[in-house]
Design a protein around this motif. Structure first.
Motif, short mmCIF file in Angstrom:
data_model
loop_
_atom_site.label_atom_id
_atom_site.label_comp_id
_atom_site.label_asym_id
_atom_site.label_seq_id
_atom_site.Cartn_x
_atom_site.Cartn_y
_atom_site.Cartn_z
N GLY A 64 -15.83 24.39 -38.59
CA GLY A 64 -14.62 25.06 -38.16
C GLY A 64 -14.88 26.54 -37.97
O GLY A 64 -15.87 27.07 -38.47
N PHE A 65 -13.99 27.21 -37.27
CA PHE A 65 -14.13 28.66 -37.05
C PHE A 65 -13.21 29.40 -38.02
O PHE A 65 -13.66 29.95 -39.01
N VAL A 113 -17.71 28.97 -31.63
CA VAL A 113 -16.55 28.29 -32.20
C VAL A 113 -16.75 26.79 -32.26
O VAL A 113 -17.10 26.15 -31.27
N GLU A 114 -16.51 26.24 -33.43
CA GLU A 114 -16.38 24.79 -33.62
C GLU A 114 -15.06 24.54 -34.33
O GLU A 114 -14.60 25.37 -35.11
N GLY A 115 -14.43 23.41 -34.07
CA GLY A 115 -13.22 23.04 -34.80
C GLY A 115 -12.06 23.98 -34.56
O GLY A 115 -11.84 24.46 -33.45
N TYR A 116 -11.30 24.26 -35.63
CA TYR A 116 -10.08 25.06 -35.50
C TYR A 116 -10.39 26.55 -35.34
O TYR A 116 -11.13 27.14 -36.12
N ALA A 137 -13.21 21.87 -30.07
CA ALA A 137 -12.56 23.03 -30.67
C ALA A 137 -11.09 23.10 -30.26
O ALA A 137 -10.70 22.61 -29.19
N THR A 138 -10.27 23.69 -31.13
CA THR A 138 -8.83 23.83 -30.89
C THR A 138 -8.44 25.29 -31.04
O THR A 138 -8.84 25.96 -32.00
N PHE A 139 -7.66 25.78 -30.08
CA PHE A 139 -7.21 27.17 -30.08
C PHE A 139 -5.69 27.22 -30.08
O PHE A 139 -5.02 26.23 -29.80
N GLY A 140 -5.14 28.39 -30.35
CA GLY A 140 -3.69 28.55 -30.28
C GLY A 140 -3.20 29.62 -31.23
O GLY A 140 -3.86 29.98 -32.20
#
Length: 269
Positions: A64-65, A113-116, A137-140
């Motif tokens: 994760g990040f 970046v990996e994961g959240y 990966a997920t961003f937001g």
């Protein structure tokens, strides 16, 4: 200034001329903590002060990040790292500098970046220069969903980095974005197979490290300082930054190496 070399939530490692900073709190999805913020800030300072460092890679441990602010701590459950409180007292802006809100390292910063990479993670991301992400990966920016404000700079910087309609949608809906969508709207530059973001970021760093360091730093500075100028002002500022580079020994070495068909040896001179 305190000791350098990382903290319990931030590890520091050298990969050649690249400084690798790893957010290291995987049990909490690398949510921000005081030890992490202190370690990050010290890492930026180390890179600024050490001429042997030519680039920086920021990544996260455990797949994760960064999941952003520690909401449990915000709810009054306490934040780890009380021993670092004196650093915050000495510099009340330390946390903002750590998150790259009030500080811009002179060396290029590459995010792996990996994961959240959400909430505060996406805010930190906006302070980096080049961005690579694993395909899952997920961003937001989730702050509005919790009744909070993304005060790490997103209402100012995001609309300058991606089209305003996308920036407002991300800020106002608090929804998650996939790596593919983040790349499509311009938030990140590369999507790579999961587990290879760090490798890809280090490969980009190596390309940067092979270039003239004075030229690299001047180019980065010129890009950012001209962002808020008119085109005429920016072009004038570019000449002020750029012309002195041509008089350096490194510039002469670059031309000489090209003529001699060899790799240049730059000495920051």
């Amino acid at each position: 200034m305190g000791q350098r070399g990382g903290t319990e939530h931030l590890t520091v490692q050298r990969e050649g001329a690249t400084l690798v900073l790893t957010l290291n709190r995987p049990q909490a999805k690398n949510a921000l903590s005081l030890p992490m913020l202190v370690g990050m800030y010290d890492g930026w300072l180390e890179a600024d002060e050490d001429d042997a460092i030519r680039s920086i890679v920021l990544t996260g441990a455990g797949g994760g990040f960064c999941a952003g602010m520690d909401l449990k701590a915000l709810a009054g459950k306490g934040m780890e790292g009380e021993q670092y409180r004196d650093r915050l007292k000495a510099d009340p802006d330390l946390h903002w500098k750590a998150m790259l809100r009030h500080h811009r390292p002179r060396k290029p910063v590459i995010a792996a970046v990996e994961g959240y990479c959400v909430a505060g993670g996406t805010e930190i991301l906006q302070g980096t220069d080049i961005r690579v992400a694993g395909e899952s990966a997920t961003f937001g920016l989730f702050e509005v969903r919790r009744g909070l404000f993304p005060i790490g700079g997103s209402t100012v910087r995001l609309q300058r980095q991606i089209p305003r309609t996308h920036a407002l949608e991300m800020l106002l809906t608090g929804r998650p974005y996939s790596a593919a969508e983040a790349e499509r709207i311009g938030l990140i530059g590369h999507v790579v197979p999961d587990g290879t973001a760090l490798e890809a970021a280090l490969a980009i760093a190596e390309r940067i490290n092979a270039c003239g360091p004075l030229a690299v730093e001047a180019v980065k500075a010129s890009v950012y300082e001209s962002a808020s100028l008119t085109e005429t002002e920016g072009l004038a500022a570019e000449l002020e930054r750029g012309w002195p580079i041509f008089d350096t020994a490194d510039a002469k070495e670059g031309a000489r190496a090209f003529a001699e068909k060899r790799e240049p040896v730059y000495r920051r001179a």
